[in-house]
Write a protein that holds these residues in place. Structure first.
Motif, short mmCIF file in Angstrom:
data_model
loop_
_atom_site.label_atom_id
_atom_site.label_comp_id
_atom_site.label_asym_id
_atom_site.label_seq_id
_atom_site.Cartn_x
_atom_site.Cartn_y
_atom_site.Cartn_z
N PRO A 265 0.81 -1.04 0.04
CA PRO A 265 -0.02 -0.07 0.03
C PRO A 265 0.89 1.28 -0.02
N PRO A 266 0.50 2.26 -0.39
CA PRO A 266 1.05 3.55 -0.68
C PRO A 266 1.02 4.15 0.88
N PRO A 267 2.09 5.01 1.51
CA PRO A 267 1.93 5.48 2.39
C PRO A 267 1.05 6.50 2.67
N TYR A 268 0.61 7.05 1.79
CA TYR A 268 -0.72 8.01 1.71
C TYR A 268 -1.25 8.18 0.24
N ILE A 269 -2.35 8.81 0.11
CA ILE A 269 -2.76 9.00 -1.24
C ILE A 269 -3.07 10.51 -1.16
N VAL A 270 -3.25 11.32 -2.54
CA VAL A 270 -3.67 12.82 -2.24
C VAL A 270 -4.92 12.65 -3.22
N ARG A 271 -5.87 13.33 -2.57
CA ARG A 271 -7.24 13.69 -2.97
C ARG A 271 -7.57 15.08 -3.14
N THR A 272 -8.11 15.78 -4.26
CA THR A 272 -8.65 17.01 -4.13
C THR A 272 -10.05 17.00 -4.28
N ILE A 273 -10.80 17.68 -3.45
CA ILE A 273 -12.29 18.01 -3.48
C ILE A 273 -12.35 19.42 -4.03
N PHE A 274 -12.82 19.53 -5.14
CA PHE A 274 -13.07 20.81 -5.84
C PHE A 274 -14.49 21.00 -5.95
#
Length: 376
Positions: A265-274
């Motif tokens: 698994p990745p250490p974290y993911i990046v999500r943008t809420i526009f």
């Protein structure tokens, strides 16, 4: 096992029905057919005069036509994304196929140009078809479905157009859309923090361009203080430059790299809420979209849209704005929600964003119904 490991192993769930009760605090009219689509709506919204509304109007999601030529001329010089076949995915167009199953029974059919993604799920990735001008082969990445920490970038529109048409209560009291959006955001962030306190939140304000206001923090109180202090006033905006937004994100964020991405698994993911609230301003790329393409090429970057618009009409550009959002979803991993002037829908659809991007299905296969499944 450490507390952080326990937190990372927990599954995340969304509960839109719980958020729906917030509407009672405002006593907002919950039926779009009663208010938003009433021929008297605009005069009530602007003058406050109590005029009897008609309850037999059609749904607020009817097809709308093109906007005024003046509004169209303003945006011709901007590079606007185009979406072929968007009528099947655009709720403001004829032939619309809902991105979310409302009944909870059989998911809606996959449109022809998405047929090759029918078996896709969260974490699936499509190569950007515009890279080097050639259509890339679809590459499916089956990523681990884990509740790793999220770095969530909340982009909030502060154009004065957001508040032009208010929400109206049963007694015709007006409520500013921006205030209700911030309240829904408050609930969203607190709920996400309860699910996993390792999530972090950043704040970007949208004017003519994007302004990075708050760097990533897991301190929700600090985040709310910045949100409240920096969003008290709106300002007129002639347009919005998507290039500035993706340039800021690419500069501020380090996307994770995992060598064995199918197992680890990745250490974290990046999500943008526009969160966009303009019905007459089509966002566009003023200086190219290279940053957006770089970000979209990462399987750990997600771009969700929360579009709060005025009641659709021939005088605005809701359909054209929505087409831009569809085009940005080149990987078919985004959740794109549109909300009219209905507070129940506002909170319900914000709650639908609670699910972790690595654990949720693609939006067209998602069901948020609490009804039990029918007999097999």
């Amino acid at each position: 096992m450490s507390e952080e490991e326990k937190s990372s192993d927990n599954q995340e769930f969304s509960a839109p029905s719980a958020a729906a009760n917030i509407s009672k605090d405002y006593d907002i009219i919950e039926d779009d057919a009663v208010l938003s689509n009433s021929p008297n709506y605009q005069s009530v919204a602007k003058t406050g005069q109590v005029i009897p509304v008609e309850k037999d109007q059609s749904s607020s999601q009817e097809s709308i036509g093109k906007g005024s030529s003046a509004a169209t001329d303003v945006v011709k010089q901007v590079e606007h994304p185009t979406t072929s076949g968007s009528s099947e995915l655009n709720p403001f167009a004829k032939g619309f196929v809902p991105r979310v199953s409302e009944s909870g029974d059989t998911p809606p059919p996959i449109p022809p140009h998405h047929a090759d993604q029918a078996d896709a799920f969260s974490g699936s990735r499509l190569q950007d078809p515009q890279v080097e001008g050639d259509l890339q082969q679809v590459e499916e990445q089956l990523l681990p479905r884990v509740n790793c920490p999220e770095k969530i970038i909340i982009c909030l529109d502060l154009s004065s157009e957001v508040n032009r048409v208010p929400f109206i209560s049963r007694d015709f009291t007006k409520y500013q859309p921006l205030d209700l959006i911030k309240r829904a955001l408050n609930i969203f962030v607190k709920t996400k923090n309860t699910m996993n306190p390792l999530h972090e939140y950043a704040l970007v304000l949208l004017h003519d361009s994007a302004v990075w206001m708050q760097d990533f923090t897991s301190d929700v109180d600090e985040f709310f203080n910045v949100l409240q202090d920096s969003t008290n006033e709106t300002q007129d905006s002639d347009g919005f430059d998507l290039t500035s937004l993706f340039d800021q994100i690419l500069e501020k964020v380090d996307l994770p790299f995992v060598e064995d991405m199918l197992v680890l698994p990745p250490p974290y993911i990046v999500r943008t809420i526009f969160i966009y609230g303009r019905s007459n301003c089509i966002p566009g790329f003023l200086d190219g979209r290279e940053s957006q393409r770089q970000l979209s090429n990462s399987p750990y970057f997600f771009f969700d849209v929360f579009y709060v618009h005025e009641p659709p009409s021939d005088d605005n550009l809701c359909k054209e704005v929505y087409d831009v959002f569809l085009d940005l979803d080149s990987n078919n991993t985004s959740y794109i929600h549109e909300v009219g002037r209905n507070t129940t829908h506002l909170h319900n659809k914000m709650a639908m964003l609670l699910g972790h991007p690595l654990q949720r299905p693609i939006q067209m296969q998602a069901s948020h119904s609490l009804n039990p499944p029918g007999p097999s």
